[in-house]
Design an enzyme around this catalytic site. Structure first.
Site, PDB file in Angstrom:
ATOM      1  N   THR A  13     -28.107 -49.436 -10.780  1.00 56.91           N
ATOM      2  CA  THR A  13     -27.930 -48.366 -11.772  1.00 56.91           C
ATOM      3  C   THR A  13     -29.203 -48.152 -12.591  1.00 56.91           C
ATOM      4  O   THR A  13     -29.695 -47.032 -12.724  1.00 56.91           O
ATOM      5  CB  THR A  13     -26.768 -48.730 -12.725  1.00 56.91           C
ATOM      6  N   VAL A  14     -29.733 -49.226 -13.157  1.00 61.35           N
ATOM      7  CA  VAL A  14     -30.910 -49.088 -14.019  1.00 61.35           C
ATOM      8  C   VAL A  14     -32.191 -49.028 -13.178  1.00 61.35           C
ATOM      9  O   VAL A  14     -33.080 -48.208 -13.433  1.00 61.35           O
ATOM     10  CB  VAL A  14     -30.989 -50.248 -15.037  1.00 61.35           C
ATOM     11  N   ARG A  45     -31.217 -57.092  -2.382  1.00 64.78           N
ATOM     12  CA  ARG A  45     -30.740 -58.152  -1.476  1.00 64.78           C
ATOM     13  C   ARG A  45     -31.138 -57.847  -0.040  1.00 64.78           C
ATOM     14  O   ARG A  45     -31.280 -58.751   0.773  1.00 64.78           O
ATOM     15  CB  ARG A  45     -29.220 -58.277  -1.571  1.00 64.78           C
ATOM     16  N   GLY A 118     -29.052 -51.359 -25.362  1.00 58.88           N
ATOM     17  CA  GLY A 118     -29.604 -50.321 -24.488  1.00 58.88           C
ATOM     18  C   GLY A 118     -30.880 -49.714 -25.018  1.00 58.88           C
ATOM     19  O   GLY A 118     -31.885 -50.392 -25.193  1.00 58.88           O
ATOM     20  N   GLU A 174     -16.524 -51.807 -16.261  1.00 63.60           N
ATOM     21  CA  GLU A 174     -16.592 -52.266 -14.872  1.00 63.60           C
ATOM     22  C   GLU A 174     -15.177 -52.438 -14.319  1.00 63.60           C
ATOM     23  O   GLU A 174     -14.210 -52.538 -15.092  1.00 63.60           O
ATOM     24  CB  GLU A 174     -17.254 -53.649 -14.827  1.00 63.60           C
ATOM     25  N   LYS A 189     -25.618 -60.948 -26.586  1.00 64.37           N
ATOM     26  CA  LYS A 189     -26.562 -60.064 -27.283  1.00 64.37           C
ATOM     27  C   LYS A 189     -26.785 -60.533 -28.719  1.00 64.37           C
ATOM     28  O   LYS A 189     -27.907 -60.488 -29.231  1.00 64.37           O
ATOM     29  CB  LYS A 189     -26.041 -58.634 -27.252  1.00 64.37           C
TER      30      LYS A 189
HETATM   31  N1  LIG Z   1     -26.118 -50.657 -16.326  1.00 65.52           N
HETATM   32  C1  LIG Z   1     -26.433 -50.543 -17.613  1.00 65.52           C
HETATM   33  O1  LIG Z   1     -26.089 -49.545 -18.276  1.00 65.52           O
HETATM   34  C2  LIG Z   1     -27.253 -51.617 -18.296  1.00 65.52           C
HETATM   35  C3  LIG Z   1     -27.557 -51.487 -19.670  1.00 65.52           C
HETATM   36  C4  LIG Z   1     -28.353 -52.462 -20.281  1.00 65.52           C
HETATM   37  C5  LIG Z   1     -28.808 -53.532 -19.544  1.00 65.52           C
HETATM   38  N2  LIG Z   1     -28.469 -53.641 -18.221  1.00 65.52           N
HETATM   39  C6  LIG Z   1     -28.975 -54.792 -17.486  1.00 65.52           C
HETATM   40  O2  LIG Z   1     -29.838 -54.325 -16.462  1.00 65.52           O
HETATM   41  C7  LIG Z   1     -29.773 -55.207 -15.332  1.00 65.52           C
HETATM   42  C8  LIG Z   1     -29.420 -54.398 -14.089  1.00 65.52           C
HETATM   43  O3  LIG Z   1     -28.164 -53.786 -14.282  1.00 65.52           O
HETATM   44  P1  LIG Z   1     -27.593 -52.700 -13.241  1.00 65.52           P
HETATM   45  O4  LIG Z   1     -26.397 -52.120 -13.905  1.00 65.52           O
HETATM   46  O5  LIG Z   1     -28.697 -51.805 -12.774  1.00 65.52           O
HETATM   47  O6  LIG Z   1     -27.145 -53.645 -12.030  1.00 65.52           O
HETATM   48  P2  LIG Z   1     -26.716 -53.220 -10.543  1.00 65.52           P
HETATM   49  O7  LIG Z   1     -26.407 -51.768 -10.481  1.00 65.52           O
HETATM   50  O8  LIG Z   1     -25.700 -54.198 -10.095  1.00 65.52           O
HETATM   51  O9  LIG Z   1     -28.062 -53.451  -9.682  1.00 65.52           O
HETATM   52  C9  LIG Z   1     -28.574 -54.727  -9.432  1.00 65.52           C
HETATM   53  C10 LIG Z   1     -29.708 -54.607  -8.435  1.00 65.52           C
HETATM   54  O10 LIG Z   1     -30.309 -55.896  -8.299  1.00 65.52           O
HETATM   55  C11 LIG Z   1     -30.301 -56.274  -6.949  1.00 65.52           C
HETATM   56  N3  LIG Z   1     -30.036 -57.719  -6.823  1.00 65.52           N
HETATM   57  C12 LIG Z   1     -29.028 -58.418  -7.401  1.00 65.52           C
HETATM   58  N4  LIG Z   1     -29.116 -59.727  -7.056  1.00 65.52           N
HETATM   59  C13 LIG Z   1     -30.194 -59.835  -6.240  1.00 65.52           C
HETATM   60  C14 LIG Z   1     -30.784 -60.904  -5.554  1.00 65.52           C
HETATM   61  N5  LIG Z   1     -30.295 -62.140  -5.609  1.00 65.52           N
HETATM   62  N6  LIG Z   1     -31.896 -60.648  -4.825  1.00 65.52           N
HETATM   63  C15 LIG Z   1     -32.402 -59.408  -4.736  1.00 65.52           C
HETATM   64  N7  LIG Z   1     -31.874 -58.330  -5.360  1.00 65.52           N
HETATM   65  C16 LIG Z   1     -30.774 -58.556  -6.098  1.00 65.52           C
HETATM   66  C17 LIG Z   1     -29.166 -55.493  -6.309  1.00 65.52           C
HETATM   67  O11 LIG Z   1     -29.459 -55.407  -4.923  1.00 65.52           O
HETATM   68  P3  LIG Z   1     -28.465 -54.681  -3.867  1.00 65.52           P
HETATM   69  O12 LIG Z   1     -28.709 -53.214  -4.099  1.00 65.52           O
HETATM   70  O13 LIG Z   1     -28.966 -55.128  -2.551  1.00 65.52           O
HETATM   71  O14 LIG Z   1     -27.098 -55.134  -4.226  1.00 65.52           O
HETATM   72  C18 LIG Z   1     -29.275 -54.173  -7.037  1.00 65.52           C
HETATM   73  O15 LIG Z   1     -30.244 -53.345  -6.456  1.00 65.52           O
HETATM   74  C19 LIG Z   1     -28.754 -56.270 -15.716  1.00 65.52           C
HETATM   75  O16 LIG Z   1     -29.408 -57.391 -16.265  1.00 65.52           O
HETATM   76  C20 LIG Z   1     -27.906 -55.597 -16.777  1.00 65.52           C
HETATM   77  O17 LIG Z   1     -27.291 -56.520 -17.668  1.00 65.52           O
HETATM   78  C21 LIG Z   1     -27.724 -52.711 -17.593  1.00 65.52           C
END
Ligand SMILES: NC(=O)c1ccc[n+]([C@@H]2O[C@H](COP(=O)([O-])OP(=O)(O)OC[C@H]3O[C@@H](n4cnc5c(N)ncnc54)[C@H](OP(=O)(O)O)[C@@H]3O)[C@@H](O)[C@H]2O)c1
Length: 406
Positions: A13-14, A45, A118, A174, A189
Site C-alpha cells: 500500500t505505502v 517477497r 501518518g 484490516e 506509537k
Molecule cells: N498502510 C498504511 O496506511 C500505513 C500507514 C502508516 C504506516 N504504515 C507502515 O508502513 C509499512 C508498510 O505498510 P503497508 O500497508 O504498505 O504494507 P503492505 O501493503 O502489507 O506491503 C508490505 C510490502 O512489503 C513486502 N514484504 C513483506 N515482508 C517481506 C519480506 N519478508 N521480504 C520481502 N518483502 C516483504 C510485501 O511483499 P509482497 O508484495 O511480496 O507481499 C509488500 O510488498 C508498515 O510498517 C506499516 O505499519 C502503513
C-alpha cells in the site's frame, strides 16, 4: 544531472504509492536538493535481492512492516553507511534503542515520520521544533481505525460490531483488526512518542493499554447526551518524577482539542509550560498520505538542515473566492420581506441553504445560511439588501467554513 538512488523494501500500500510519488515529484525534489531521486531497486517477497539493492542505493526506504527481516535489513543498511527511512512502528517500538544507537554510531540518519500519526509531522516537531521544550504531557489519537469506529458509533448510534464492519468496508480496518481495536497499535506509537518527548527509553511492554472492543452504543449515546466525546486516547505524562504511558478509551469535554478529531484522522497534543499547548492533526494512514511523509523524510536526509525557500512558481493571486455565508437581518415584520430578500439574492445567483425567522414585536430577525457563492456576488447582493426600505439595522454577514475533513 546527478541522481540520488533510493532502494525500496516493500511495494504494498505505502511502498507502491511511494514509488509513484518519487516519479511524480522528482523534479520538485531536484529543485530543493540538487539531486534527482530515482528508485534503484525494489524488494518484495517475490522479487529483488536485498544486497544488490543496498549496493545500488544511496538511501534505503523500509516499507515492509513487521520486525524481521526489517530489523536485519535496516541494521545492514546503516552498517553500510546508508541513511534509512522507515514507517515501521513495530520495528521502532521494539528495537528503537538498538537502531538509534547504531544510527548515531554510524553517523547516518534514521528517519521515521510516517511511523506515528501518518502524515502528521509530529516526530519532526518533537525532535526539532520542540526539542528545547520541557514536555509535561502528550495526548494522542494515534489510531485511525478506532477513531473512525467511535466516531461512527457516535454519528449513527451503530453498535461496535456494525461500526467495525463499516470501517472494514471502507478500508479503514484490516480483515483482522485485533491490533488496532485492542489498543496495541496505539500503544506502540505512544511508546515512540514518549521516547522522543521525554528522552527516556520506553518499551512497548511498559505501555498499559485497553482497547475499544467493550464499548457499547449506550456508552456513546450517554457521552453525546452529556456533550462529551468518546475517544481512544494515548497519554504520556510526567507523574511524580516518573513517566506514565497508557492507552485507553476516555471521555473528552468539547473544549479539548482532541474532542473534535473524528473519522480516521489522528491528532497529537503536546503540553509544556513554555508552549502551553500545541495540537497537530491530519490523516493518520493511507498509501498516498503515508508515502508523502516518507518522501519528506527522504528529502530531509538528502539535504543539510535548514534549506531556504526558493521561488519555483509564479502563481497569480486570486482576488475573488467562493464562500458560504451566514446572513443576519433585522427587518420590519410585514408581508413580502422574505420574498424581496430572496429576489435580491437570486439576482446575484446566491442560493439559500436554510432560513430561521424570529418575531421581535414590530420587527423580525431573519437568519439565513447561504450556499457558497463568489464573494463579489454576495457582497453586491448585501449592498442592495442594506438599501431595502424594510431594513431596521445594517445586515451582518459571517463566512461559514463548511469543510469537515471526515
Ligand atoms: N498502510 C498504511 O496506511 C500505513 C500507514 C502508516 C504506516 N504504515 C507502515 O508502513 C509499512 C508498510 O505498510 P503497508 O500497508 O504498505 O504494507 P503492505 O501493503 O502489507 O506491503 C508490505 C510490502 O512489503 C513486502 N514484504 C513483506 N515482508 C517481506 C519480506 N519478508 N521480504 C520481502 N518483502 C516483504 C510485501 O511483499 P509482497 O508484495 O511480496 O507481499 C509488500 O510488498 C508498515 O510498517 C506499516 O505499519 C502503513
Amino acid at each position: 544531472m546527478t541522481s540520488f538512488r533510493v532502494g525500496l523494501l516493500g511495494h504494498g500500500t505505502v511502498g507502491a504509492a511511494f514509488a509513484g510519488l518519487v516519479v511524480e515529484r522528482a523534479g520538485d525534489v531536484e529543485r530543493v536538493t540538487g539531486l534527482r531521486p530515482e528508485i534503484s531497486g525494489v524488494l518484495t517477497r517475490s522479487r529483488g535481492d536485498f544486497r544488490e539493492i543496498l549496493e545500488a542505493s544511496d538511501l534505503i526506504v523500509e516499507l515492509m512492516g513487521g520486525r524481521d527481516p526489517a530489523r536485519q535489513y535496516v541494521i545492514e543498511a546503516m552498517r553500510a553507511g546508508r541513511h534509512v527511512v522507515t514507517a515501521n512502528k513495530q520495528l521502532l517500538a521494539h528495537h528503537g534503542e538498538e537502531l538509534w544507537a547504531l544510527a548515531r554510531e554510524r553517523e547516518v540518519q534514521l528517519r521515521f515520520e510516517a511511523a506515528v500519526a501518518g502524515v502528521v509531522p509530529v516526530i519532526r516537531v518533537l525532535q526539532e521544533s520542540l526539542s528545547a521544550a520541557h514536555v509535561e504531557r502528550l495526548h494522542g489519537i494515534v489510531n485511525g481505525t478506532t477513531n473512525f469506529i467511535l466516531s461512527e458509533m457516535a454519528r449513527t448510534g451503530a453498535s461496535y460490531a456494525d461500526a467495525l464492519a463499516e470501517a472494514q468496508r471502507l478500508g479503514y480496518a484490516e480483515a483482522d483488526p485485533s491490533e488496532d481495536v485492542d489498543g496495541m497499535d496505539a500503544a506502540a506509537k505512544m511508546a515512540i512518542l514518549a521516547r522522543l518527548a521525554f528522552n527516556t527509553p520506553v518499551s512497548l511492554g511498559q505501555v498499559r493499554y485497553e482497547g475499544i472492543e467493550r464499548i457499547t452504543a449506550d456508552d456513546v449515546a450517554y457521552a453525546r447526551e452529556l456533550g462529551l466525546a468518546l475517544k481512544l486516547i494515548g497519554t504520556a505524562e510526567r507523574i511524580d518524577g516518573g513517566l506514565s504511558v497508557r492507552v485507553h478509551p476516555a471521555f473528552l469535554y468539547p473544549g479539548h482539542p482532541l474532542a473534535s478529531v473524528s473519522g480516521p484522522f489522528n491528532a497529537v497534543t503536546v503540553e509544556s509550560p513554555a508552549i502551553t499547548e500545541i495540537t497537530m492533526s491530519g490523516p493518520g494512514a493511507g498509501g498516498p498520505q503515508t508515502a508523502s511523509a516518507v518522501l519528506g523524510d527522504v528529502i530531509s536526509a538528502m539535504i543539510p538542515p535548514a534549506s531556504t525557500p526558493e521561488v519555483t512558481e509564479d502563481l497569480p493571486i486570486v482576488a475573488d473566492v467562493e464562500s458560504a455565508f451566514y446572513l443576519h437581518l433585522e427587518v420590519a415584520d410585514r408581508p413580502g420581506v422574505l420574498a424581496a430578500v430572496a429576489t435580491v439574492l437570486g439576482d446575484q445567483g446566491v442560493s439559500v441553504k436554510s432560513v430561521l425567522q424570529h418575531g421581535l414585536g414590530t420587527s423580525a430577525r431573519l437568519v439565513m445560511v447561504l450556499h457558497p457563492v463568489l464573494e463579489t456576488r454576495f457582497f453586491a447582493a448585501l449592498a442592495r439588501i442594506a438599501e431595502l426600505d424594510f431594513m431596521r439595522a445594517a445586515p451582518r454577514a459571517i463566512r461559514v467554513i463548511e469543510e469537515e475533513f471526515t
